[in-house]
Design an enzyme around this catalytic site. Structure first.
Site, PDB file in Angstrom:
ATOM      1  N   SER A   1       0.752  -1.085   0.052  1.00 15.22           N
ATOM      2  CA  SER A   1       0.074  -0.011   0.100  1.00 15.22           C
ATOM      3  C   SER A   1       0.848   1.214  -0.014  1.00 15.22           C
ATOM      4  O   SER A   1       0.221   2.463  -0.167  1.00 15.22           O
ATOM      5  CB  SER A   1      -0.988   0.043   1.210  1.00 15.22           C
ATOM      6  OG  SER A   1      -0.365   0.477   2.530  1.00 15.22           O
TER       7      SER A   1
ATOM      8  N   LYS B   1       1.655   4.182   7.381  1.00 14.29           N
ATOM      9  CA  LYS B   1       0.953   5.051   6.692  1.00 14.29           C
ATOM     10  C   LYS B   1       1.397   6.648   6.620  1.00 14.29           C
ATOM     11  O   LYS B   1       1.889   7.152   7.777  1.00 14.29           O
ATOM     12  CB  LYS B   1      -0.542   5.001   6.952  1.00 14.29           C
ATOM     13  CG  LYS B   1      -1.253   3.721   6.699  1.00 14.29           C
ATOM     14  CD  LYS B   1      -1.554   3.427   5.321  1.00 14.29           C
ATOM     15  CE  LYS B   1      -2.067   2.039   4.862  1.00 14.29           C
ATOM     16  NZ  LYS B   1      -1.226   0.839   5.530  1.00 14.29           N
TER      17      LYS B   1
END
Length: 233
Positions: A153, A191
């Site tokens: 991701s 993230k």
């Protein structure tokens, strides 16, 4: 000569290197320069690289080295030596060596390796009692540990499955920084951090994934990305 945006970007990169020891992420540069997309950052970096102001260090994410710096902005005030629109968006430059004092190339330190971290949906952050040898030149000041990346991701930030994320321990971070976020005291993920309308948003760097949104009490910052190590088989 550089455009005003190129000048602004190289100043921002230098400021972040002096403050944190690592170059800013593309997301941070986009926000600092008020650009609409990361492609604009790519174009600015490519232009600075072509002109010999910066270089990208191979096989490392968020690794920019300043080779020379702009000194004087042209346009407005006593230094305005040009006229019209050209003077307002162009800067004159004098070369100067970047202030870097790298660690000796052969210096290696061992930092704790705490299992795997998700660059995808959150997974459990393991507390394995292992260590990882790391070139000291990759680490700035502070306490560090490593996590092995699992998932894809964050690939648009240059972070791939199997990479070792080098993390500087901290419980705070600015919007746009890549962090280790502990979610609900049990799962960790890597993230981009954003705070929006009283919520915490954890953004991926892959269009195939959606952002994760939580209440502030659900998310605890446990460090921010300082560098990467990659193995080639």
């Amino acid at each position: 000569m550089l455009t005003a945006k190129q000048h602004e970007l190289i100043r921002f990169i230098q400021q972040r290197l002096e403050e944190t020891g690592i170059s800013p992420s593309f997301e941070e540069m986009k926000e600092a320069l008020d650009l609409k997309s990361k492609s604009g950052v790519h174009r600015l970096i490519s232009a600075l690289e072509e002109r010999g102001f910066i270089r990208r260090l191979p096989n490392r994410a968020r690794a920019l080295e300043i080779l020379k710096q702009p000194e004087d902005v042209v346009g407005g005030g006593a230094k305005a030596a040009q006229s019209g629109s050209e003077a307002s968006n162009v800067v004159d430059i004098r070369t100067a060596q970047a202030k870097t004092v790298p660690a000796p190339i052969n210096d290696v330190v061992e930092i704790p390796l705490h299992g795997r971290i998700a660059a995808g949906a959150p997974i459990e952050a393991l507390e394995d009692h292992q260590s990882l040898p790391v070139p000291a030149a990759l680490l700035g000041p502070g306490d560090h540990y490593a996590l092995e990346v699992s998932g894809d991701s964050m690939i648009e930030a240059g972070i791939f499955d199997g990479d070792f994320a080098l993390i500087r321990r901290t419980d705070s971070a600015r919007d746009g920084e890549i962090v280790v976020a502990l979610v609900n005291n049990e799962e960790a993920t890597l993230k981009y951090l954003h705070r929006d309308s009283g919520r915490v948003r954890l953004d991926p760097a892959n269009a195939s994934y959606e952002a994760q949104v939580y209440d502030p009490h659900q998310v605890q910052v446990q460090g921010k990305l300082a560098g990467l190590l990659r193995r080639y088989h």
